[in-house]
Design a protein around this motif. Sequence first.
Motif, PDB file in Angstrom:
ATOM      1  N   PRO A   4      -7.388  -8.185  -4.422  1.00 53.60           N
ATOM      2  CA  PRO A   4      -6.339  -9.154  -4.709  1.00 53.60           C
ATOM      3  C   PRO A   4      -6.770 -10.573  -4.405  1.00 53.60           C
ATOM      4  O   PRO A   4      -7.666 -10.808  -3.611  1.00 53.60           O
ATOM      5  N   ASP A   5      -6.114 -11.504  -5.057  1.00 52.25           N
ATOM      6  CA  ASP A   5      -6.429 -12.903  -4.818  1.00 52.25           C
ATOM      7  C   ASP A   5      -5.981 -13.307  -3.422  1.00 52.25           C
ATOM      8  O   ASP A   5      -4.951 -12.873  -2.924  1.00 52.25           O
ATOM      9  N   THR A   6      -6.749 -14.141  -2.789  1.00 49.07           N
ATOM     10  CA  THR A   6      -6.366 -14.720  -1.502  1.00 49.07           C
ATOM     11  C   THR A   6      -6.589 -16.207  -1.585  1.00 49.07           C
ATOM     12  O   THR A   6      -7.362 -16.711  -2.393  1.00 49.07           O
ATOM     13  N   ARG A   7      -5.923 -16.932  -0.726  1.00 50.67           N
ATOM     14  CA  ARG A   7      -6.081 -18.383  -0.746  1.00 50.67           C
ATOM     15  C   ARG A   7      -7.458 -18.775  -0.245  1.00 50.67           C
ATOM     16  O   ARG A   7      -8.049 -19.715  -0.730  1.00 50.67           O
ATOM     17  N   LEU A   8      -7.954 -18.067   0.769  1.00 51.16           N
ATOM     18  CA  LEU A   8      -9.313 -18.309   1.238  1.00 51.16           C
ATOM     19  C   LEU A   8     -10.257 -17.402   0.472  1.00 51.16           C
ATOM     20  O   LEU A   8      -9.956 -16.223   0.257  1.00 51.16           O
ATOM     21  N   GLU A 200      -7.237  -3.626   1.418  1.00 51.75           N
ATOM     22  CA  GLU A 200      -6.650  -3.197   2.693  1.00 51.75           C
ATOM     23  C   GLU A 200      -6.585  -4.365   3.674  1.00 51.75           C
ATOM     24  O   GLU A 200      -5.562  -4.595   4.332  1.00 51.75           O
ATOM     25  N   SER A 201      -7.688  -5.135   3.777  1.00 49.78           N
ATOM     26  CA  SER A 201      -7.708  -6.287   4.685  1.00 49.78           C
ATOM     27  C   SER A 201      -6.708  -7.354   4.250  1.00 49.78           C
ATOM     28  O   SER A 201      -6.044  -7.968   5.084  1.00 49.78           O
ATOM     29  N   ALA A 202      -6.621  -7.571   2.937  1.00 48.41           N
ATOM     30  CA  ALA A 202      -5.664  -8.571   2.438  1.00 48.41           C
ATOM     31  C   ALA A 202      -4.229  -8.167   2.765  1.00 48.41           C
ATOM     32  O   ALA A 202      -3.381  -9.018   3.040  1.00 48.41           O
ATOM     33  N   SER A 203      -3.950  -6.856   2.760  1.00 45.59           N
ATOM     34  CA  SER A 203      -2.597  -6.408   3.101  1.00 45.59           C
ATOM     35  C   SER A 203      -2.273  -6.700   4.559  1.00 45.59           C
ATOM     36  O   SER A 203      -1.139  -7.041   4.901  1.00 45.59           O
ATOM     37  N   TYR A 204      -3.280  -6.594   5.440  1.00 42.14           N
ATOM     38  CA  TYR A 204      -3.056  -6.951   6.843  1.00 42.14           C
ATOM     39  C   TYR A 204      -2.785  -8.454   6.976  1.00 42.14           C
ATOM     40  O   TYR A 204      -1.992  -8.879   7.814  1.00 42.14           O
ATOM     41  N   ILE A 231      13.300  -8.604   6.815  1.00 47.55           N
ATOM     42  CA  ILE A 231      12.957  -7.195   7.038  1.00 47.55           C
ATOM     43  C   ILE A 231      12.499  -6.550   5.730  1.00 47.55           C
ATOM     44  O   ILE A 231      11.519  -5.790   5.701  1.00 47.55           O
ATOM     45  N   ARG A 232      13.181  -6.877   4.639  1.00 53.22           N
ATOM     46  CA  ARG A 232      12.766  -6.319   3.349  1.00 53.22           C
ATOM     47  C   ARG A 232      11.380  -6.818   2.951  1.00 53.22           C
ATOM     48  O   ARG A 232      10.565  -6.057   2.401  1.00 53.22           O
ATOM     49  N   THR A 233      11.107  -8.094   3.226  1.00 54.84           N
ATOM     50  CA  THR A 233       9.775  -8.629   2.939  1.00 54.84           C
ATOM     51  C   THR A 233       8.704  -7.901   3.753  1.00 54.84           C
ATOM     52  O   THR A 233       7.645  -7.538   3.219  1.00 54.84           O
ATOM     53  N   MET A 234       9.004  -7.664   5.047  1.00 56.66           N
ATOM     54  CA  MET A 234       8.058  -6.950   5.881  1.00 56.66           C
ATOM     55  C   MET A 234       7.877  -5.513   5.388  1.00 56.66           C
ATOM     56  O   MET A 234       6.759  -4.976   5.369  1.00 56.66           O
ATOM     57  N   ASP A 235       8.979  -4.875   4.968  1.00 55.31           N
ATOM     58  CA  ASP A 235       8.873  -3.517   4.424  1.00 55.31           C
ATOM     59  C   ASP A 235       7.978  -3.489   3.187  1.00 55.31           C
ATOM     60  O   ASP A 235       7.169  -2.566   3.003  1.00 55.31           O
ATOM     61  N   GLY A 239       4.576  -1.527   2.844  1.00 53.57           N
ATOM     62  CA  GLY A 239       4.397  -0.597   1.727  1.00 53.57           C
ATOM     63  C   GLY A 239       3.092  -0.847   0.987  1.00 53.57           C
ATOM     64  O   GLY A 239       2.376   0.102   0.635  1.00 53.57           O
ATOM     65  N   GLU A 240       2.760  -2.120   0.769  1.00 57.45           N
ATOM     66  CA  GLU A 240       1.494  -2.450   0.117  1.00 57.45           C
ATOM     67  C   GLU A 240       0.320  -2.024   0.986  1.00 57.45           C
ATOM     68  O   GLU A 240      -0.683  -1.498   0.491  1.00 57.45           O
ATOM     69  N   SER A 241       0.425  -2.232   2.311  1.00 55.46           N
ATOM     70  CA  SER A 241      -0.633  -1.811   3.221  1.00 55.46           C
ATOM     71  C   SER A 241      -0.794  -0.295   3.195  1.00 55.46           C
ATOM     72  O   SER A 241      -1.910   0.228   3.221  1.00 55.46           O
ATOM     73  N   TYR A 242       0.329   0.418   3.133  1.00 56.35           N
ATOM     74  CA  TYR A 242       0.289   1.883   3.057  1.00 56.35           C
ATOM     75  C   TYR A 242      -0.434   2.342   1.798  1.00 56.35           C
ATOM     76  O   TYR A 242      -1.291   3.238   1.840  1.00 56.35           O
ATOM     77  N   ARG A 243      -0.110   1.703   0.668  1.00 58.83           N
ATOM     78  CA  ARG A 243      -0.762   2.084  -0.586  1.00 58.83           C
ATOM     79  C   ARG A 243      -2.255   1.774  -0.555  1.00 58.83           C
ATOM     80  O   ARG A 243      -3.078   2.551  -1.071  1.00 58.83           O
ATOM     81  N   ALA A 244      -2.608   0.649   0.062  1.00 61.44           N
ATOM     82  CA  ALA A 244      -4.032   0.287   0.152  1.00 61.44           C
ATOM     83  C   ALA A 244      -4.789   1.279   1.031  1.00 61.44           C
ATOM     84  O   ALA A 244      -5.893   1.720   0.682  1.00 61.44           O
ATOM     85  N   GLU A 245      -4.196   1.647   2.169  1.00 63.70           N
ATOM     86  CA  GLU A 245      -4.865   2.607   3.054  1.00 63.70           C
ATOM     87  C   GLU A 245      -4.909   3.995   2.434  1.00 63.70           C
ATOM     88  O   GLU A 245      -5.872   4.749   2.630  1.00 63.70           O
ATOM     89  N   ARG A 246      -3.863   4.358   1.711  1.00 57.50           N
ATOM     90  CA  ARG A 246      -3.864   5.665   1.050  1.00 57.50           C
ATOM     91  C   ARG A 246      -4.969   5.732  -0.003  1.00 57.50           C
ATOM     92  O   ARG A 246      -5.606   6.786  -0.184  1.00 57.50           O
ATOM     93  N   TYR A 247      -5.210   4.613  -0.678  1.00 51.43           N
ATOM     94  CA  TYR A 247      -6.275   4.584  -1.690  1.00 51.43           C
ATOM     95  C   TYR A 247      -7.640   4.801  -1.038  1.00 51.43           C
ATOM     96  O   TYR A 247      -8.443   5.614  -1.521  1.00 51.43           O
TER      97      TYR A 247
END
Length: 583
Positions: A4-8, A200-204, A231-235, A239-247
Motif C-alpha cells: 500500500p501507499d505510504t506517505r514516507l 502488514e507493517s503499513a497496517s501497524y 472506535i469504528r476507525t480503530m476497528d 481489521g486491515e491488520s488482521y487481513r494483512a497478517e492472515r495473508y
Amino acid sequence: MSAPDTRLPVADTPAVRRYAASIARRHPRLLWTAVALHVLAALAGLAAPRLLGDLVQSVDEGTTVGHVDRVVLLLAAFLVVQTVLTRYARYVSQALGEQVLAELREDFVGNTLALPLGVVESAGSGDLLTRTGRDVDQLGWSVRMALPEWTIAVITAVVTFVAAVGVGWWVALPCLLGVPPLVAGLRWYLARAKAGYLRESASYSRINATLTETVEGARTVEALGTAGERIRTMDDDIGESYRAERYTLHLRTVFFPSMEISYLLPTVATLLFGGWLYTRGQVSLGDVTAATLYVQMLIDPVDRVVSILDELQLGAASLARLLGVAQVPEDRVATGATPTGEQLRAEDVRFSYVEGRDVLHGVDLEVGVGERIAMVGPSGAGKSTLGRLLAGIHPPRTGAVTVGGVGLTELPLDDLRGHVALVTQEHHVFVGTLRENLVLARPGASDATVREALDAVDALDWADALPEGLDTLVGSGGRALTAAQAQQVALARLVLADPHTLVLDEATSLIDPRAARHLERSLAAVLEGRTVIAIAHRLFSAHDADRVAVVEDGRIAELGSHDELVAAGGSYAALWDSWHGRA
C-alpha cells in the motif's frame, strides 16, 4: 499483491542490496573471520558420516574392538573441535551483527532528523513511530540472530553437499530430485512475501496513527462525542491488520509444508539408489552409509535456510522501510551563495499544503534590519504559515523568500539558523539535564553563558531553585517542567543560538499575560539590534512593534505602524477596539 501507499517512501530491492553490500564492505575483517570459522566448523562436522561409513564397512569386513574405540575417540575429538569452532563463529557473527545494527540505527536516526519538517507533519506520527519501534526491533532480531543463523546454515549446506558428492557422483542424482519443489516453492513465496510484509507493517502504522491521534485529541473527541466514530476507525484499522497478517500466515502455511517434500525425497532416493548400486557391486556399504548420512545432514541446514528466510523477509521489509526515510527528497538545495546582509524579503509568495489550494496568495513583505514587525489577524488567516516561510521551514510554491538576496532554502540549515530562527508555542524538553537541554543550541557554552540566557528569559530563579541546578535531570523520567517553564527553556535556547532574525510564533502564549509582557521586554533588551517578527493574538506586542502586518485570507491586508493603522480605521483598528472591549 502490491504494497500500500505510504506517505514516507519505501526503498526498493536494489537499494536494500546496495546498502547491505556497503555494510559488508565496512567490516571485511569480521565478516571473513566469521565465514572462515563457520566453514571450518562445517568441515569438522563432516568427519562423523565418513568415519561412521568406514566403521560400517570395516565391521562388515571384520574389525577389532580397538579399531572401534579409535573411531569413537576420533568422533569425540571432531565433535569437540566443531563445538569450539561453532562457539567462536557465533561469537564473531554476533559481534558483527551488533556493529551492523548500531550503524543501521545511527543512519536511521540521522536520516529521520534530516527529514524536512513539512514531510514529518504530512506523514503523521504513526508511520514514523512504527518504523522507529517495530521495524527497528524486527531488523535487530534479523541482524543479531536470523542473519548469522542463515549464514551458518548456507555454509553448512554447501559444504555438506560437496562432501556428499565427494562420496560418489551418483549422490548428486537423488539430491537433484529435491530441487524442483524447492525452487518452485521459493519462487512462489518470494514473489509474494515482501509485499505482504510491507502491507502488514503499513497496517501497524495506521493503527499507531489512529491511536496517537485519539489519545492526543482525547478532550476534543469527548467534547464532540466522536468516541464511537474513533472506535469504528480503530476497528477498521485492526481489521486491515488482521487481513494483512492472515495473508502472510497463508503464505507460510502453503510454503513450509511444500518444502518438506524437497527435504524427504533426496534422503529416500539416496538410500534406495545407493542400495541398488550396492547390490550390483558398484559401491561399498560404507559409501552408501556415508552418502545417506550426508544427505540426511543436509535436511537440517536446508530447513534452517528456508525457515529463517521468512525472518529475513520480515527484516528486509523493515530495512526497506528504514532506508526509505533517506529517500525523501530535500526541500532545499544549498547553492553556496553568501547573503550580503540580513534584510529579509518575501516577493510574490504563494504556498499550499494541498496541491491546488493556496493558503498564501502573492504576499510581499520587506523587513528592515533590526526592525520589529508584529503579524496579527484572525485564526486561519495564514500568519503561522507565513512565519514558517520567513524562517525557511518551507519553500514557497512560487515567489521567493530571501535574506541578503539569497533564498532561505538555498542555505544549509546550519547557516540558515545563524540568520533566521523560529520559536513556536510547541516545545519539547529532552531527557537529560537542564544544561544539556540548553546547550543544544550552542554546544560547549559555559555555565555563565547558560545562566545569562536563563536570566534573559526570566527563568534563572526557578532554575537555581531546582534540586541540582543546571544538573537536574528533566524530561521524561526526570523532573517535570511546567508548560511555561518548558517554553522558557525553548526561548533560552534561542538566546544561546544568537540568530540575527527571530520569528516568534505565539512564543509566550503559555505564560501568564503579565509575565509574558515582562518576558518580552526582557527579551527585547537582550535582542537589541536584531530583527524580530512576532506572530501573536495579544495586541500589546503589536503596540510595541515598529510596524504591524495584518494578515487576512492569506494576504497582507494592512501594513503600517500601530498609530497609522488605528487612525486608518480598518481591520486592525477593529481588532484593537475588540481587544480593549470596545464595540
